[in-house]
Design a protein around this motif. Sequence first.
Motif, short mmCIF file in Angstrom:
data_model
loop_
_atom_site.label_atom_id
_atom_site.label_comp_id
_atom_site.label_asym_id
_atom_site.label_seq_id
_atom_site.Cartn_x
_atom_site.Cartn_y
_atom_site.Cartn_z
N ALA A 68 0.81 -1.21 0.00
CA ALA A 68 0.00 0.00 0.00
C ALA A 68 0.85 1.27 0.00
O ALA A 68 0.49 2.27 -0.62
N VAL A 69 1.99 1.23 0.67
CA VAL A 69 2.83 2.41 0.83
C VAL A 69 3.85 2.56 -0.30
O VAL A 69 4.30 3.66 -0.59
N ALA A 70 4.19 1.47 -0.97
CA ALA A 70 5.24 1.50 -2.01
C ALA A 70 5.03 2.59 -3.07
O ALA A 70 5.99 3.29 -3.41
N PRO A 71 3.82 2.80 -3.58
CA PRO A 71 3.65 3.84 -4.60
C PRO A 71 3.89 5.26 -4.08
O PRO A 71 4.07 6.19 -4.87
N LEU A 72 3.89 5.44 -2.78
CA LEU A 72 4.04 6.78 -2.19
C LEU A 72 5.49 7.19 -2.00
O LEU A 72 5.78 8.33 -1.67
N SER A 73 6.43 6.27 -2.19
CA SER A 73 7.84 6.55 -1.93
C SER A 73 8.36 7.73 -2.75
O SER A 73 9.09 8.57 -2.24
N ALA A 74 7.98 7.81 -4.01
CA ALA A 74 8.44 8.92 -4.86
C ALA A 74 7.91 10.25 -4.35
O ALA A 74 8.63 11.25 -4.32
N GLY A 75 6.65 10.28 -3.93
CA GLY A 75 6.07 11.51 -3.39
C GLY A 75 6.73 11.94 -2.10
O GLY A 75 6.96 13.13 -1.87
N ILE A 76 7.06 10.97 -1.26
CA ILE A 76 7.73 11.28 0.01
C ILE A 76 9.13 11.81 -0.27
O ILE A 76 9.57 12.79 0.34
N ASP A 77 9.83 11.20 -1.21
CA ASP A 77 11.17 11.67 -1.58
C ASP A 77 11.12 13.09 -2.14
O ASP A 77 12.07 13.86 -1.98
N ALA A 78 10.03 13.44 -2.82
CA ALA A 78 9.89 14.78 -3.40
C ALA A 78 9.77 15.85 -2.31
O ALA A 78 10.01 17.03 -2.58
N LEU A 79 9.42 15.47 -1.10
CA LEU A 79 9.29 16.43 0.00
C LEU A 79 10.63 16.87 0.56
O LEU A 79 10.70 17.83 1.33
N LYS A 80 11.70 16.20 0.19
CA LYS A 80 13.01 16.42 0.80
C LYS A 80 13.47 17.87 0.77
O LYS A 80 13.95 18.39 1.77
N ASP A 81 13.34 18.56 -0.35
CA ASP A 81 13.84 19.92 -0.48
C ASP A 81 12.82 20.98 -0.10
O ASP A 81 13.15 22.17 -0.03
N LEU A 82 11.58 20.60 0.15
CA LEU A 82 10.54 21.57 0.41
C LEU A 82 10.66 22.31 1.75
O LEU A 82 10.31 23.48 1.82
N PRO A 83 11.15 21.70 2.83
CA PRO A 83 11.25 22.45 4.08
C PRO A 83 12.12 23.71 3.97
O PRO A 83 11.77 24.75 4.52
N SER A 84 13.22 23.63 3.24
CA SER A 84 14.08 24.82 3.11
C SER A 84 13.37 25.90 2.30
O SER A 84 13.49 27.09 2.60
N LYS A 85 12.61 25.51 1.30
CA LYS A 85 11.84 26.48 0.52
C LYS A 85 10.73 27.09 1.36
O LYS A 85 10.42 28.28 1.23
N LEU A 86 10.15 26.29 2.21
CA LEU A 86 9.08 26.77 3.09
C LEU A 86 9.62 27.79 4.08
O LEU A 86 8.98 28.82 4.32
N ARG A 87 10.81 27.53 4.64
CA ARG A 87 11.42 28.48 5.56
C ARG A 87 11.68 29.83 4.90
O ARG A 87 11.60 30.87 5.53
N LYS A 88 12.02 29.78 3.61
CA LYS A 88 12.30 31.02 2.86
C LYS A 88 11.02 31.71 2.39
O LYS A 88 11.07 32.85 1.95
N GLY A 89 9.89 31.01 2.46
CA GLY A 89 8.62 31.59 2.03
C GLY A 89 8.38 31.49 0.54
O GLY A 89 7.56 32.21 0.00
N GLU A 90 9.07 30.60 -0.14
CA GLU A 90 8.95 30.43 -1.59
C GLU A 90 7.81 29.48 -1.95
O GLU A 90 7.80 28.34 -1.52
N GLY A 91 6.87 29.93 -2.74
CA GLY A 91 5.80 29.07 -3.26
C GLY A 91 5.05 28.30 -2.19
O GLY A 91 4.87 27.09 -2.33
N THR A 92 4.62 28.98 -1.15
CA THR A 92 4.01 28.28 -0.01
C THR A 92 2.73 27.54 -0.39
O THR A 92 2.45 26.48 0.17
#
Length: 181
Positions: free
Chosen positions: A119-143
């Motif tokens: 059930a979780v296997a197809p979500l791995s790519a989406g979870i990996d895509a979240l890796k760089d988003l926290p730094s962008k969120l801290r900067k306020g980019e594309g919230t």
Amino acid sequence: MLSPVSVRRAGVSLTLCCTLLVGATACNDDDKDSAATPTGSSSAEKQKFAKTRFVANAGLAAGATYQWIVKPFRAGKFKSGADGRRFALIKAGLAGAFTYNRLKAATKNAQGDPTLAKAVAPLSAGIDALKDLPSKLRKGEGTDSIVNSFDGIINDVKGAGSSAGAEVKDKVPSAGELAKG
């Protein structure tokens, strides 16, 4: 009749033999793996613990996402000029990193249960895509898109857990847990 010296020698010999026997047994490499790796009583218990750990990690990720990313976003805290915007973005960035960490752990936990792993296997790519988003969120980019990404992945993980019999409920981590990652 035995003399005290012969009794002493017999005692020393016996002690030395026992010490060598115990030492040789302890140094044997054949059982190295079985002694170092604890095992559960049955495969059903392993699966139960895998689901439990999955639910705990995914619940923490969901709680952090809702409390420090989605909720402030809906309240308008991320908009330019909003009161407390910088602090809200910093907390959201920390929550994003925490969420990514817990989702990776939940994915790893899911591998212990065959149904949950499928059930979780197809979500791995989406979870990996979240890796760089926290730094962008801290900067306020594309919230907008970032918040939607986190919210979407969390909902997908909750759905995958429910379909595998592991219902995920939000569990908001403390600020200390958030800072630790």
